[in-house]
Structure formats: C-alpha cells, structure tokens
Design a protein around this motif. Sequence first.
Motif, PDB file in Angstrom:
ATOM      1  N   GLY A 296     -32.669  12.817  39.720  1.00 46.20           N
ATOM      2  CA  GLY A 296     -32.059  13.665  38.689  1.00 46.20           C
ATOM      3  C   GLY A 296     -30.554  13.624  38.770  1.00 46.20           C
ATOM      4  N   ASN A 297     -29.910  13.806  37.600  1.00 48.09           N
ATOM      5  CA  ASN A 297     -28.455  13.913  37.592  1.00 48.09           C
ATOM      6  C   ASN A 297     -28.096  15.387  37.760  1.00 48.09           C
ATOM      7  OD1 ASN A 297     -25.738  13.913  37.175  1.00 48.09           O
ATOM      8  ND2 ASN A 297     -25.803  12.779  35.249  1.00 48.09           N
ATOM      9  N   HIS A 298     -28.017  15.831  38.994  1.00 47.47           N
ATOM     10  CA  HIS A 298     -27.746  17.247  39.225  1.00 47.47           C
ATOM     11  C   HIS A 298     -26.256  17.570  39.200  1.00 47.47           C
ATOM     12  CE1 HIS A 298     -27.737  15.242  43.094  1.00 47.47           C
ATOM     13  NE2 HIS A 298     -27.090  16.240  43.633  1.00 47.47           N
ATOM     14  N   SER A 299     -25.479  16.705  38.525  1.00 54.26           N
ATOM     15  CA  SER A 299     -24.094  17.041  38.209  1.00 54.26           C
ATOM     16  C   SER A 299     -23.969  17.649  36.825  1.00 54.26           C
ATOM     17  CB  SER A 299     -23.200  15.794  38.298  1.00 54.26           C
ATOM     18  OG  SER A 299     -23.016  15.407  39.637  1.00 54.26           O
ATOM     19  N   ASN A 300     -24.963  17.435  35.961  1.00 56.51           N
ATOM     20  CA  ASN A 300     -24.920  17.942  34.590  1.00 56.51           C
ATOM     21  C   ASN A 300     -26.010  18.977  34.382  1.00 56.51           C
ATOM     22  OD1 ASN A 300     -22.831  16.080  33.439  1.00 56.51           O
ATOM     23  ND2 ASN A 300     -24.337  14.555  34.094  1.00 56.51           N
ATOM     24  N   GLY A 301     -25.646  20.094  33.742  1.00 58.00           N
ATOM     25  CA  GLY A 301     -26.608  21.161  33.527  1.00 58.00           C
ATOM     26  C   GLY A 301     -26.140  22.109  32.445  1.00 58.00           C
ATOM     27  N   TRP A 302     -26.525  23.365  32.579  1.00 54.22           N
ATOM     28  CA  TRP A 302     -26.168  24.370  31.589  1.00 54.22           C
ATOM     29  C   TRP A 302     -25.722  25.650  32.288  1.00 54.22           C
ATOM     30  CZ3 TRP A 302     -29.126  28.801  31.963  1.00 54.22           C
ATOM     31  CH2 TRP A 302     -30.366  28.679  32.595  1.00 54.22           C
ATOM     32  N   THR A 303     -25.034  26.484  31.529  1.00 55.63           N
ATOM     33  CA  THR A 303     -24.537  27.745  32.074  1.00 55.63           C
ATOM     34  C   THR A 303     -24.641  28.839  31.021  1.00 55.63           C
ATOM     35  OG1 THR A 303     -22.644  28.865  33.112  1.00 55.63           O
ATOM     36  CG2 THR A 303     -22.147  27.258  31.405  1.00 55.63           C
ATOM     37  N   VAL A 304     -24.805  30.064  31.486  1.00 57.54           N
ATOM     38  CA  VAL A 304     -24.837  31.226  30.609  1.00 57.54           C
ATOM     39  C   VAL A 304     -24.208  32.399  31.360  1.00 57.54           C
ATOM     40  CG1 VAL A 304     -27.123  32.002  31.342  1.00 57.54           C
ATOM     41  CG2 VAL A 304     -26.312  32.604  29.061  1.00 57.54           C
ATOM     42  N   GLY A 305     -23.589  33.307  30.627  1.00 56.76           N
ATOM     43  CA  GLY A 305     -22.950  34.443  31.298  1.00 56.76           C
ATOM     44  C   GLY A 305     -22.371  35.422  30.297  1.00 56.76           C
ATOM     45  N   GLY A 306     -21.535  36.307  30.794  1.00 52.12           N
ATOM     46  CA  GLY A 306     -20.918  37.318  29.954  1.00 52.12           C
ATOM     47  C   GLY A 306     -19.804  38.016  30.698  1.00 52.12           C
ATOM     48  N   GLY A 307     -19.054  38.834  29.965  1.00 53.85           N
ATOM     49  CA  GLY A 307     -17.951  39.523  30.613  1.00 53.85           C
ATOM     50  C   GLY A 307     -17.261  40.511  29.695  1.00 53.85           C
ATOM     51  N   VAL A 308     -16.163  41.048  30.199  1.00 51.70           N
ATOM     52  CA  VAL A 308     -15.337  42.018  29.482  1.00 51.70           C
ATOM     53  C   VAL A 308     -13.894  41.558  29.591  1.00 51.70           C
ATOM     54  CG1 VAL A 308     -14.559  44.401  29.357  1.00 51.70           C
ATOM     55  CG2 VAL A 308     -16.930  43.912  29.972  1.00 51.70           C
ATOM     56  N   GLU A 309     -13.158  41.638  28.476  1.00 55.57           N
ATOM     57  CA  GLU A 309     -11.745  41.267  28.452  1.00 55.57           C
ATOM     58  C   GLU A 309     -10.951  42.410  27.841  1.00 55.57           C
ATOM     59  OE1 GLU A 309      -8.987  37.352  27.324  1.00 55.57           O
ATOM     60  OE2 GLU A 309     -11.151  37.364  26.959  1.00 55.57           O
ATOM     61  N   TYR A 310      -9.734  42.631  28.338  1.00 49.88           N
ATOM     62  CA  TYR A 310      -8.908  43.753  27.861  1.00 49.88           C
ATOM     63  C   TYR A 310      -7.484  43.263  27.613  1.00 49.88           C
ATOM     64  CZ  TYR A 310      -6.805  48.369  27.487  1.00 49.88           C
ATOM     65  OH  TYR A 310      -6.130  49.478  27.027  1.00 49.88           O
TER      66      TYR A 310
ATOM     67  N   GLY B  27     -30.799  21.897  37.438  1.00 51.53           N
ATOM     68  CA  GLY B  27     -32.132  21.321  37.536  1.00 51.53           C
ATOM     69  C   GLY B  27     -32.577  21.075  38.966  1.00 51.53           C
ATOM     70  N   SER B  28     -33.668  20.328  39.096  1.00 52.98           N
ATOM     71  CA  SER B  28     -34.251  20.009  40.412  1.00 52.98           C
ATOM     72  C   SER B  28     -33.993  18.560  40.778  1.00 52.98           C
ATOM     73  CB  SER B  28     -35.758  20.272  40.400  1.00 52.98           C
ATOM     74  OG  SER B  28     -36.022  21.649  40.189  1.00 52.98           O
TER      75      SER B  28
ATOM     76  N   PRO C 222     -41.918  12.058  49.835  1.00 53.32           N
ATOM     77  CA  PRO C 222     -42.986  13.070  49.898  1.00 53.32           C
ATOM     78  C   PRO C 222     -42.494  14.504  50.091  1.00 53.32           C
ATOM     79  CG  PRO C 222     -43.491  11.184  51.316  1.00 53.32           C
ATOM     80  CD  PRO C 222     -42.058  11.070  50.908  1.00 53.32           C
ATOM     81  N   PHE C 223     -41.231  14.693  50.381  1.00 50.86           N
ATOM     82  CA  PHE C 223     -40.745  16.046  50.654  1.00 50.86           C
ATOM     83  C   PHE C 223     -40.466  16.863  49.386  1.00 50.86           C
ATOM     84  CE2 PHE C 223     -39.971  13.984  54.691  1.00 50.86           C
ATOM     85  CZ  PHE C 223     -40.341  14.963  55.593  1.00 50.86           C
ATOM     86  N   GLY C 224     -40.694  16.280  48.216  1.00 48.70           N
ATOM     87  CA  GLY C 224     -40.545  17.040  46.981  1.00 48.70           C
ATOM     88  C   GLY C 224     -39.091  17.212  46.568  1.00 48.70           C
ATOM     89  N   SER C 225     -38.824  18.298  45.860  1.00 50.99           N
ATOM     90  CA  SER C 225     -37.498  18.492  45.265  1.00 50.99           C
ATOM     91  C   SER C 225     -36.929  19.867  45.629  1.00 50.99           C
ATOM     92  CB  SER C 225     -37.584  18.370  43.739  1.00 50.99           C
ATOM     93  OG  SER C 225     -38.417  19.380  43.202  1.00 50.99           O
ATOM     94  N   PHE C 226     -35.652  20.011  45.386  1.00 52.22           N
ATOM     95  CA  PHE C 226     -35.025  21.323  45.526  1.00 52.22           C
ATOM     96  C   PHE C 226     -34.224  21.624  44.274  1.00 52.22           C
ATOM     97  CE2 PHE C 226     -31.458  18.725  46.742  1.00 52.22           C
ATOM     98  CZ  PHE C 226     -30.321  19.464  46.441  1.00 52.22           C
ATOM     99  N   HIS C 227     -34.010  22.914  44.027  1.00 49.50           N
ATOM    100  CA  HIS C 227     -33.326  23.362  42.813  1.00 49.50           C
ATOM    101  C   HIS C 227     -31.834  23.517  43.086  1.00 49.50           C
ATOM    102  CE1 HIS C 227     -33.735  24.732  38.705  1.00 49.50           C
ATOM    103  NE2 HIS C 227     -32.889  25.713  38.950  1.00 49.50           N
ATOM    104  N   ASN C 228     -31.017  23.212  42.056  1.00 52.56           N
ATOM    105  CA  ASN C 228     -29.556  23.307  42.160  1.00 52.56           C
ATOM    106  C   ASN C 228     -29.044  24.377  41.203  1.00 52.56           C
ATOM    107  OD1 ASN C 228     -28.974  20.428  43.593  1.00 52.56           O
ATOM    108  ND2 ASN C 228     -30.529  20.192  42.006  1.00 52.56           N
ATOM    109  N   ASP C 229     -28.596  25.499  41.708  1.00 52.71           N
ATOM    110  CA  ASP C 229     -28.028  26.532  40.840  1.00 52.71           C
ATOM    111  C   ASP C 229     -26.953  27.323  41.578  1.00 52.71           C
ATOM    112  OD1 ASP C 229     -29.597  27.953  42.566  1.00 52.71           O
ATOM    113  OD2 ASP C 229     -30.704  29.056  41.044  1.00 52.71           O
TER     114      ASP C 229
END
Length: 241
Positions: A168-182, A200-201, A212-219
Amino acid sequence: MKKILAALVAIAALTVAVPAVGADLGARPYYNKAPAYAAPIYNWTGFYIGGHLGGAFTGSHDFNGAVLSDSSARLLGGVQAGIDWQFAPNWVLGTEGQYSWLGKNNLTATFPGGYVYTNDQRGLGSITARLGYTWGPGLVYVKGGYAYSDNSERLTLAGAPIPFLLDGNHSNGWTVGGGVEYMFAPNWSVKGEYMYYDFGSTRFVSPAALAPFGSFHNDDHTLKAGVNYRFNFAGPVAARY
C-alpha cells in the motif's frame, strides 16, 4: 385725523423696532448632531497565511501479533495558507493547504528471525476544503480532504539494511477535522483545531518471510493552535444603527 396719524406712526415704529431687537438677541445657536454608531462587520473573504504548533498522536497497532511499538506524543509545528469566501451572509467556504513537521519518533516492529521495520514519520500535509459558520469575529468550521505522510522507512536483518516492498501507498490518504477561529484584529485571527489522518493499512509483499504477519493501520490524531494574517479582498465594512 391727528389721532389716526399718531397711531399709524406708532405701529410703523414698532414694526421697525422688532427686527432690531431680534438682531440684538444674536443668531440661533447650531448644535452638531452626534454621528451614528457604526458597528464593525467582520470580513472573512480573502487570502491568508499563518503558522501553527501542537502535538501528534498515533495509535498502538501490530502486524498480526508481532510487536509494533507505540508512537508516543510528538511535537509538531508548521505553516498553512488558504482562501475564504463569506456568503449568505454568515457562511464561509474555503480551501486550505497545510504542512506540519513532526518531532523525531520512530515506529518500530520487531519480527521473529531478526527482522526489524522502522518508520520515521517526518511530516504531515493536507489540502482540504473548509465550511464554517461565523457570528462576527468568531468562526466554527469543519474541514476534510487529501492527506500526505512524509515517511522514512527501512528494514534491517541482524542490523543490516535489506530491500523490501509494501503493498500500500501509506503516504497518501485522507483527513477530516474541525476547529474554531477568532478574529481579534482587522487582519489577524487565532485558531484551534483537531485533525484525524488516515493512510490505510500496510502489509509486506517482500521479503516473503514477513508476508504472513498481515498488515497494520496507519493513522494520526493532531491538535493544533495557530495564528493567521488575512489579506481581505474588500475593505472594512460598517453597519450603522
């Protein structure tokens, strides 16, 4: 007739005397009217640049039971730039680019047979859309879009580097968030925001011994405080009451 003439003379004298008395009293004073109060309308439309500081946190994962070390909290610092458009009239729509440099903290997985995988995540980037609601100087917003992870990875066997391939290309992904600005000054604002990044994984394709060791998640989870300088497209606006 003499009485009538005397009365006419008296009336004429009185008519002439009244304006003179009025003139002696002086002109009617003029009072300046106080200007109407002008309440500022905060303008979010325009381009901005700024910087931020904060922390990044990564969850604890593993390769199908193989040890993957926890990534503890790391300091981050970076820059952002964006453009906003205020409409309707309390909504703000915009886009923002952001990059955060991360404090060094290697993520390490140790496999049976002497294999050790290490990932030094050096930075996080994003290009996001942003939608907010404003009430004058305040703005609350949500954002989401593309995310990038700057990874420096290696695999060693008995301490010596060896080639490897991940599925997997675990350099590219998505982001979501929120905040407050004043907006605390005509061209300055401060903000606080949370962002979640998902890349992703990942699993090993080679060497075959690690498949055989499977995958891990990147977040990642981040908390940031920042300041922006705004170049408004329109000049100051005021509402009169």
